[in-house]
Design a protein around this motif. Sequence first.
Motif, mmCIF file in Angstrom:
data_model
loop_
_atom_site.group_PDB
_atom_site.id
_atom_site.type_symbol
_atom_site.label_atom_id
_atom_site.label_comp_id
_atom_site.label_asym_id
_atom_site.label_seq_id
_atom_site.Cartn_x
_atom_site.Cartn_y
_atom_site.Cartn_z
ATOM 1 N N MET A 136 -73.626 48.837 29.709
ATOM 2 C CA MET A 136 -74.453 47.698 30.109
ATOM 3 C C MET A 136 -73.558 46.508 30.423
ATOM 4 S SD MET A 136 -77.550 45.837 27.951
ATOM 5 C CE MET A 136 -78.680 47.222 28.153
ATOM 6 N N PRO A 137 -73.784 45.829 31.550
ATOM 7 C CA PRO A 137 -72.933 44.690 31.904
ATOM 8 C C PRO A 137 -73.251 43.449 31.090
ATOM 9 C CG PRO A 137 -74.660 44.948 33.525
ATOM 10 C CD PRO A 137 -74.795 46.117 32.584
ATOM 11 N N VAL A 138 -72.227 42.599 30.973
ATOM 12 C CA VAL A 138 -72.359 41.320 30.276
ATOM 13 C C VAL A 138 -71.978 40.206 31.241
ATOM 14 C CG1 VAL A 138 -71.609 39.916 28.326
ATOM 15 C CG2 VAL A 138 -71.741 42.409 28.081
ATOM 16 N N MET A 139 -72.858 39.212 31.377
ATOM 17 C CA MET A 139 -72.544 38.040 32.188
ATOM 18 C C MET A 139 -72.232 36.863 31.273
ATOM 19 S SD MET A 139 -74.751 35.825 34.998
ATOM 20 C CE MET A 139 -74.852 37.106 36.236
ATOM 21 N N PHE A 140 -71.113 36.213 31.543
ATOM 22 C CA PHE A 140 -70.712 35.025 30.804
ATOM 23 C C PHE A 140 -70.777 33.797 31.693
ATOM 24 C CE2 PHE A 140 -67.906 38.318 28.802
ATOM 25 C CZ PHE A 140 -68.433 38.267 27.512
ATOM 26 N N HIS A 141 -71.413 32.739 31.205
ATOM 27 C CA HIS A 141 -71.092 31.421 31.727
ATOM 28 C C HIS A 141 -69.751 31.055 31.106
ATOM 29 C CE1 HIS A 141 -71.707 27.167 32.921
ATOM 30 N NE2 HIS A 141 -70.901 26.987 31.882
ATOM 31 N N SER A 142 -68.824 30.592 31.923
ATOM 32 C CA SER A 142 -67.522 30.224 31.374
ATOM 33 C C SER A 142 -66.950 29.055 32.145
ATOM 34 C CB SER A 142 -66.547 31.411 31.434
ATOM 35 O OG SER A 142 -66.105 31.629 32.759
ATOM 36 N N GLY A 143 -65.923 28.442 31.541
ATOM 37 C CA GLY A 143 -65.143 27.458 32.271
ATOM 38 C C GLY A 143 -65.648 26.037 32.208
#
Length: 267
Positions: A136-143
């Motif tokens: 399962m993919p994981v999306m991160f808000h980052s930066g």
Amino acid sequence: MRYIDFHCHVYPAAIARKATIATLDFYDLVSPYEGTPEEKRALDDAAGISHSLILPVAVQPRLVRNCNLYAAATAKNDPHFIAFGTVHAGDENLLEEVEAFRDMGLVGIKMHPDMQRFHIDDERLYPLYDMVQGKMPVMFHSGDPRTPFSPPARIKKVMEQFPRLTVIAAHLGGWSMQDTAYPLLKDMENCFVDTCSSMSHMPLELAEEYIAGYGFERVFFGTDYPVEDPVHQIRTLEKLSFSDDIKEKLAHENAEAFLKAYCGKDL
């Protein structure tokens, strides 16, 4: 041209504007949008967006289940929407919640560490990363340089420790830190990026450099509604100097291929 919005947020009507304003205040932005699925669907129909990916964010562990139930119900009630689920590092039922995702119709995981206030490489999340890598993919808000929670280096650290983890680094790798994210993540084969709240806030030549550098098959169009205007995001993509074939990939083909291959979702 058809579009798939790979990054948006919607809320129940009773709290939508309040939730939208909270996000806008966090980033010192303004937007006229309410943030309801009905409003988003109307905007999408007018703009040629065939599907939108909902990304819920639970800012407290106690809110995780209700956020996921709402996202799942929204996608079930209208096939225009696809939904990831939210998790929180402080949730005592973290693994059990994710195990329920498939039955709920949720096809991926979204984290916003800056608003949720945990580090991407928080070791409480390691059992989750291990459980979902290759599944399962994981999306991160980052930066966000204002906080210590989400620098792109933390994404790279996690991906090195969990090499089969499929990651989407939102905002061309790192909101307001694309220049830092790009050299760290561009060669990570399992790392994808989206264009929302990034492509329209930098010189087009720089956006084109990042998109080409990540690879034309690893970039998804996204709007970040209700923070951003979907039509403005489309107009920005249309201005890119790439060929029509490349623009089709960015607009919808990459999202279709990814959702089928990694999420079992055939559009």
